[in-house]
Design a protein around this motif. Structure first.
Motif, PDB file in Angstrom:
ATOM      1  N   GLN A 233       0.830  -1.207   0.000  1.00  0.00           N
ATOM      2  CA  GLN A 233       0.000   0.000   0.000  1.00  0.00           C
ATOM      3  C   GLN A 233       0.863   1.255   0.000  1.00  0.00           C
ATOM      4  OE1 GLN A 233      -3.589   0.255   2.533  1.00  0.00           O
ATOM      5  NE2 GLN A 233      -3.141  -1.835   3.160  1.00  0.00           N
ATOM      6  N   ALA A 234       1.941   1.228   0.760  1.00  0.00           N
ATOM      7  CA  ALA A 234       2.833   2.384   0.811  1.00  0.00           C
ATOM      8  C   ALA A 234       3.492   2.611  -0.548  1.00  0.00           C
ATOM      9  CB  ALA A 234       3.893   2.192   1.893  1.00  0.00           C
ATOM     10  N   ALA A 235       3.818   1.532  -1.254  1.00  0.00           N
ATOM     11  CA  ALA A 235       4.422   1.668  -2.589  1.00  0.00           C
ATOM     12  C   ALA A 235       3.459   2.364  -3.540  1.00  0.00           C
ATOM     13  CB  ALA A 235       4.813   0.294  -3.124  1.00  0.00           C
ATOM     14  N   ILE A 236       2.176   2.026  -3.436  1.00  0.00           N
ATOM     15  CA  ILE A 236       1.167   2.690  -4.275  1.00  0.00           C
ATOM     16  C   ILE A 236       1.066   4.168  -3.910  1.00  0.00           C
ATOM     17  CG2 ILE A 236      -1.303   2.793  -4.788  1.00  0.00           C
ATOM     18  CD1 ILE A 236      -1.329  -0.290  -4.321  1.00  0.00           C
ATOM     19  N   ALA A 237       1.040   4.458  -2.619  1.00  0.00           N
ATOM     20  CA  ALA A 237       0.975   5.858  -2.173  1.00  0.00           C
ATOM     21  C   ALA A 237       2.206   6.634  -2.615  1.00  0.00           C
ATOM     22  CB  ALA A 237       0.836   5.909  -0.649  1.00  0.00           C
ATOM     23  N   ALA A 238       3.364   5.974  -2.615  1.00  0.00           N
ATOM     24  CA  ALA A 238       4.603   6.636  -3.034  1.00  0.00           C
ATOM     25  C   ALA A 238       4.571   6.983  -4.521  1.00  0.00           C
ATOM     26  CB  ALA A 238       5.803   5.741  -2.727  1.00  0.00           C
ATOM     27  N   LEU A 239       3.979   6.114  -5.330  1.00  0.00           N
ATOM     28  CA  LEU A 239       3.883   6.397  -6.769  1.00  0.00           C
ATOM     29  C   LEU A 239       2.965   7.592  -7.020  1.00  0.00           C
ATOM     30  CD1 LEU A 239       3.716   2.752  -8.126  1.00  0.00           C
ATOM     31  CD2 LEU A 239       5.497   4.430  -8.640  1.00  0.00           C
ATOM     32  N   HIS A 240       1.897   7.702  -6.246  1.00  0.00           N
ATOM     33  CA  HIS A 240       1.042   8.895  -6.359  1.00  0.00           C
ATOM     34  C   HIS A 240       1.810  10.144  -5.934  1.00  0.00           C
ATOM     35  CE1 HIS A 240      -2.765   7.138  -7.503  1.00  0.00           C
ATOM     36  NE2 HIS A 240      -2.705   6.251  -6.521  1.00  0.00           N
ATOM     37  N   ALA A 241       2.554  10.026  -4.833  1.00  0.00           N
ATOM     38  CA  ALA A 241       3.289  11.185  -4.315  1.00  0.00           C
ATOM     39  C   ALA A 241       4.413  11.607  -5.246  1.00  0.00           C
ATOM     40  CB  ALA A 241       3.852  10.852  -2.930  1.00  0.00           C
ATOM     41  N   ASP A 242       4.945  10.661  -6.013  1.00  0.00           N
ATOM     42  CA  ASP A 242       6.079  10.939  -6.887  1.00  0.00           C
ATOM     43  C   ASP A 242       5.680  11.670  -8.159  1.00  0.00           C
ATOM     44  OD1 ASP A 242       8.944  10.563  -7.503  1.00  0.00           O
ATOM     45  OD2 ASP A 242       8.216   9.258  -9.105  1.00  0.00           O
ATOM     46  N   ALA A 243       4.398  11.613  -8.525  1.00  0.00           N
ATOM     47  CA  ALA A 243       3.946  12.220  -9.785  1.00  0.00           C
ATOM     48  C   ALA A 243       3.812  13.735  -9.625  1.00  0.00           C
ATOM     49  CB  ALA A 243       2.616  11.621 -10.205  1.00  0.00           C
ATOM     50  N   PRO A 244       4.509  14.531 -10.466  1.00  0.00           N
ATOM     51  CA  PRO A 244       4.386  15.997 -10.365  1.00  0.00           C
ATOM     52  C   PRO A 244       2.971  16.483 -10.652  1.00  0.00           C
ATOM     53  CG  PRO A 244       6.294  15.351 -11.695  1.00  0.00           C
ATOM     54  CD  PRO A 244       5.477  14.115 -11.494  1.00  0.00           C
ATOM     55  N   ALA A 245       2.240  15.739 -11.488  1.00  0.00           N
ATOM     56  CA  ALA A 245       0.852  16.068 -11.818  1.00  0.00           C
ATOM     57  C   ALA A 245       0.076  14.767 -11.967  1.00  0.00           C
ATOM     58  CB  ALA A 245       0.781  16.874 -13.121  1.00  0.00           C
ATOM     59  N   ALA A 246      -1.244  14.851 -11.837  1.00  0.00           N
ATOM     60  CA  ALA A 246      -2.064  13.640 -11.870  1.00  0.00           C
ATOM     61  C   ALA A 246      -1.886  12.870 -13.166  1.00  0.00           C
ATOM     62  CB  ALA A 246      -3.530  14.020 -11.667  1.00  0.00           C
ATOM     63  N   GLU A 247      -1.782  13.600 -14.273  1.00  0.00           N
ATOM     64  CA  GLU A 247      -1.654  12.923 -15.575  1.00  0.00           C
ATOM     65  C   GLU A 247      -0.299  12.251 -15.760  1.00  0.00           C
ATOM     66  OE1 GLU A 247      -1.074  17.418 -16.051  1.00  0.00           O
ATOM     67  OE2 GLU A 247      -2.507  16.045 -15.092  1.00  0.00           O
ATOM     68  N   GLU A 248       0.650  12.518 -14.895  1.00  0.00           N
ATOM     69  CA  GLU A 248       1.958  11.876 -14.985  1.00  0.00           C
ATOM     70  C   GLU A 248       2.094  10.676 -14.052  1.00  0.00           C
ATOM     71  OE1 GLU A 248       5.373  14.653 -15.185  1.00  0.00           O
ATOM     72  OE2 GLU A 248       3.863  16.257 -15.026  1.00  0.00           O
ATOM     73  N   THR A 249       1.009  10.278 -13.420  1.00  0.00           N
ATOM     74  CA  THR A 249       1.036   9.131 -12.511  1.00  0.00           C
ATOM     75  C   THR A 249       1.361   7.849 -13.273  1.00  0.00           C
ATOM     76  OG1 THR A 249      -0.649  10.201 -11.147  1.00  0.00           O
ATOM     77  CG2 THR A 249      -0.284   7.840 -10.791  1.00  0.00           C
ATOM     78  N   ASP A 250       2.221   7.033 -12.705  1.00  0.00           N
ATOM     79  CA  ASP A 250       2.615   5.771 -13.335  1.00  0.00           C
ATOM     80  C   ASP A 250       1.579   4.695 -12.998  1.00  0.00           C
ATOM     81  OD1 ASP A 250       3.795   3.500 -14.330  1.00  0.00           O
ATOM     82  OD2 ASP A 250       5.786   3.896 -13.488  1.00  0.00           O
ATOM     83  N   TRP A 251       0.454   4.718 -13.713  1.00  0.00           N
ATOM     84  CA  TRP A 251      -0.646   3.813 -13.412  1.00  0.00           C
ATOM     85  C   TRP A 251      -0.300   2.361 -13.727  1.00  0.00           C
ATOM     86  CZ3 TRP A 251      -4.390   4.991 -10.316  1.00  0.00           C
ATOM     87  CH2 TRP A 251      -4.783   6.329 -10.170  1.00  0.00           C
ATOM     88  N   VAL A 252       0.542   2.131 -14.708  1.00  0.00           N
ATOM     89  CA  VAL A 252       0.924   0.754 -15.047  1.00  0.00           C
ATOM     90  C   VAL A 252       1.612   0.100 -13.846  1.00  0.00           C
ATOM     91  CG1 VAL A 252       2.380  -0.688 -16.514  1.00  0.00           C
ATOM     92  CG2 VAL A 252       1.069   1.207 -17.515  1.00  0.00           C
ATOM     93  N   GLN A 253       2.542   0.826 -13.241  1.00  0.00           N
ATOM     94  CA  GLN A 253       3.235   0.276 -12.076  1.00  0.00           C
ATOM     95  C   GLN A 253       2.293   0.152 -10.876  1.00  0.00           C
ATOM     96  OE1 GLN A 253       7.445   0.975  -9.653  1.00  0.00           O
ATOM     97  NE2 GLN A 253       6.950   2.256 -11.416  1.00  0.00           N
ATOM     98  N   ILE A 254       1.333   1.075 -10.765  1.00  0.00           N
ATOM     99  CA  ILE A 254       0.355   0.993  -9.676  1.00  0.00           C
ATOM    100  C   ILE A 254      -0.490  -0.273  -9.817  1.00  0.00           C
ATOM    101  CG2 ILE A 254      -1.766   2.033  -8.768  1.00  0.00           C
ATOM    102  CD1 ILE A 254      -0.448   4.759  -9.088  1.00  0.00           C
ATOM    103  N   VAL A 255      -0.883  -0.602 -11.044  1.00  0.00           N
ATOM    104  CA  VAL A 255      -1.635  -1.847 -11.274  1.00  0.00           C
ATOM    105  C   VAL A 255      -0.809  -3.049 -10.834  1.00  0.00           C
ATOM    106  CG1 VAL A 255      -2.623  -3.377 -13.028  1.00  0.00           C
ATOM    107  CG2 VAL A 255      -3.061  -0.920 -13.133  1.00  0.00           C
TER     108      VAL A 255
END
Length: 387
Positions: free
Chosen positions: A263-285
């Motif tokens: 869960q923390a890894a998922i939260a970290a990927l959200h926190a790492d994205a400068p903008a929502a559209e730059e979120t790494d959704w593939v890695q989140i999946v």
């Protein structure tokens, strides 16, 4: 009066009394009496050894209560074995106190309340205010919990997973009252992380820090909810994010993956994205796949459907959602979001309104109602333009 010092000493003093033979309820009452005495005496003359002073006074309070109790004869051995005055051993029993408060016979709400009282050092009034219940109700809940764990000895290793679930419940209670329970949960989890070397403890601490970092951006000035994609990321606490990421990386390096680390890894990927559209959704999946393997939780699968909808398109998200029971909490809200992303505004508006009627909290209900109203207004504008 150093309130922070008293709160930090309370759990270890309580644990020492229990380890010496006092039952939990009597020990907790004695510690509270000792704290009252400290508030009276310390402003005039603070002892050189505050912890030793509290242990001595609390033990005497316990003995006074024991001698006057009808069960005096059953406790004579405890009374006669009063330790000699002197320095208190440096052993930290706080960890055992966590396990005691997370006893499997307690309900989750009782375990949380007892943890806040015994380990957190909060008053019954503060806990009741945080839970938005009358103080008398909370006092009864805590008293029942103390009776339940009375007589439980510190002779077995507790279940770390249960302790972590209790701490996560504390964190998710929100920010009501004069005690910030999210901040309190972080404080307690830091304390646990210092007492036990366990990657999931650090995973939970990282998760709390990463979520807490977004707190200021979660609500608008009028109190309404702001979805993650619309939050002002400049208001996120970058220091908490950086600390959370460092703690998470150290935990993952242990190669003992658990649900809080995922869960923390998922939260970290959200926190790492400068903008929502730059979120790494593939890695989140991919992380949701790991989390589903660890927990087999339908709620995780529901969140995964949202991530799939972002990574592979809303139709793929709806296909993943179709495999889940529509009785799941937030299922209707997720369906509404994915239908909106797919361009089906009429269905999305209807589902948002339905989800609002099912929402358990006022803020969530208001948010979903606004979403439905927004889409209905958009549809009306389109019809007016077409005519």
């Amino acid at each position: 009066m150093n309130e922070a010092l008293l709160r930090s000493l309370t759990p270890s003093v309580l644990a020492i009394l229990v380890r010496r033979g006092a039952d939990f309820a009597a020990a907790e009452d004695a510690v509270q009496d000792a704290l009252v005495e400290a508030v009276r005496v310390w402003p005039v003359e603070q002892p050189r050894d505050p912890k030793g002073w509290l242990v001595t006074v609390a033990w005497r309070k316990f003995l006074d209560a024991t001698r006057s109790d009808a069960a005096r004869r059953r406790r004579e051995n405890v009374v006669d074995d009063e330790p000699a005055p002197g320095p208190v051993p440096a052993a930290d029993d706080t960890l055992q106190l966590y396990f005691l408060c997370a006893h499997p016979s307690l309900t989750p709400s009782s375990a949380v309340a007892l943890t806040l009282r015994a380990v957190g050092g909060l008053t019954t009034r503060q806990i009741a205010q945080a839970y938005l219940v009358p103080e008398a109700t909370m006092a009864q809940r805590i008293s029942r919990a103390k009776r339940t764990v009375s007589g439980v000895r510190f002779d077995r290793h507790g279940d770390v997973a249960t302790v972590l679930r209790v701490l996560y419940l504390v964190f998710n209670e929100g920010y009501t009252g004069d005690v910030d329970l999210a901040a309190e949960a972080i404080r307690l989890t830091r304390q646990l992380a210092a007492a036990i070397d366990h990657p999931e403890v650090r995973g939970l601490l990282a998760l709390m820090l990463l979520h807490h970092a977004r707190r200021a951006a979660r609500t608008a000035p009028d109190g309404s909810l702001v979805p993650l994609a619309e939050q002002d990321r400049a208001r996120w606490d970058t220091e908490s994010i950086a600390e959370g990421v460092v703690i998470l990386q150290a935990a993952l390096a242990r190669d003992r993956l658990g649900e809080f680390q995922a869960q923390a890894a998922i939260a970290a990927l959200h926190a790492d994205a400068p903008a929502a559209e730059e979120t790494d959704w593939v890695q989140i999946v991919e992380w949701y796949d790991e989390l589903a393997r660890l927990t087999d939780s339908p709620v995780v699968s529901l969140n995964r459907a949202v991530a799939v909808g972002e990574a592979d398109g809303p139709r793929a998200g709806l296909a993943a959602l179709a495999e889940l029971s529509d009785s799941l909490p937030r299922h209707t809200a997720v369906a509404a979001y994915l239908h909106e992303r797919a361009g089906d505004l009429a269905t999305a508006a209807r589902l948002y309104a339905e989800a609002a009627r099912k929402a358990p909290h006022l803020a969530e209900r208001d948010h979903l109602t606004r979403q439905a109203a927004r889409l209905n207004a958009s549809r009306r504008n389109r019809l007016e333009k077409d005519t």
